[in-house]
Design a protein around this motif. Sequence first.
Motif, PDB file in Angstrom:
ATOM      1  N   ILE A   1       0.749  -1.323  -0.171  1.00  0.00           N
ATOM      2  CA  ILE A   1      -0.049   0.001  -0.110  1.00  0.00           C
ATOM      3  C   ILE A   1       0.836   1.376   0.089  1.00  0.00           C
ATOM      4  O   ILE A   1       1.923   1.382   0.777  1.00  0.00           O
ATOM      5  N   GLN A  19      -1.461  -3.099   8.157  1.00  0.00           N
ATOM      6  CA  GLN A  19      -0.760  -4.239   7.362  1.00  0.00           C
ATOM      7  C   GLN A  19      -0.197  -3.566   6.079  1.00  0.00           C
ATOM      8  O   GLN A  19      -0.931  -2.398   5.405  1.00  0.00           O
ATOM      9  N   PRO A  20       0.819  -4.022   5.686  1.00  0.00           N
ATOM     10  CA  PRO A  20       1.334  -3.667   4.293  1.00  0.00           C
ATOM     11  C   PRO A  20       0.954  -3.870   3.024  1.00  0.00           C
ATOM     12  O   PRO A  20       0.805  -3.158   2.112  1.00  0.00           O
ATOM     13  N   GLN A  21       0.026  -5.026   3.120  1.00  0.00           N
ATOM     14  CA  GLN A  21      -0.625  -5.390   1.793  1.00  0.00           C
ATOM     15  C   GLN A  21      -2.248  -5.791   2.401  1.00  0.00           C
ATOM     16  O   GLN A  21      -2.396  -6.071   3.362  1.00  0.00           O
ATOM     17  N   GLU A  39       0.410  -6.454 -10.347  1.00  0.00           N
ATOM     18  CA  GLU A  39       1.698  -5.941  -9.772  1.00  0.00           C
ATOM     19  C   GLU A  39       2.392  -4.823 -10.534  1.00  0.00           C
ATOM     20  O   GLU A  39       3.069  -4.123  -9.890  1.00  0.00           O
ATOM     21  N   THR A  43      -2.339   0.237  -8.346  1.00  0.00           N
ATOM     22  CA  THR A  43      -1.681   0.647  -7.125  1.00  0.00           C
ATOM     23  C   THR A  43      -2.692   1.021  -6.046  1.00  0.00           C
ATOM     24  O   THR A  43      -3.670   1.591  -6.364  1.00  0.00           O
TER      25      THR A  43
END
Length: 86
Positions: A1, A19-21, A39, A43
């Motif tokens: 993120i 959380q990073p994802q 990927e 975004t």
Amino acid sequence: IQILAPKDFTNRFAIVLSQPQVVLGLHGPANLLNGFRPETELTAYVAIRPTIELGVPVEVPIGVMGPTWATYDPVTIRVTVTLLPP
């Protein structure tokens, strides 16, 4: 993120994401989804508002930049902003 904030914001404040994802539900035409590469073509970000209260975890919606043909299920994460020591 990714984090969307003013350019100098991270010089003064620490931003902690719960959380990073995240998992996003992506919807669109099957023929376009088959060739979609999240990927490189997607975004996810949180927008940090200047009115956020320091030190208090806040639920923030995830914004998504991606193809115009896609829709996404709404997702939120907790964001905590604190002042960095001088």
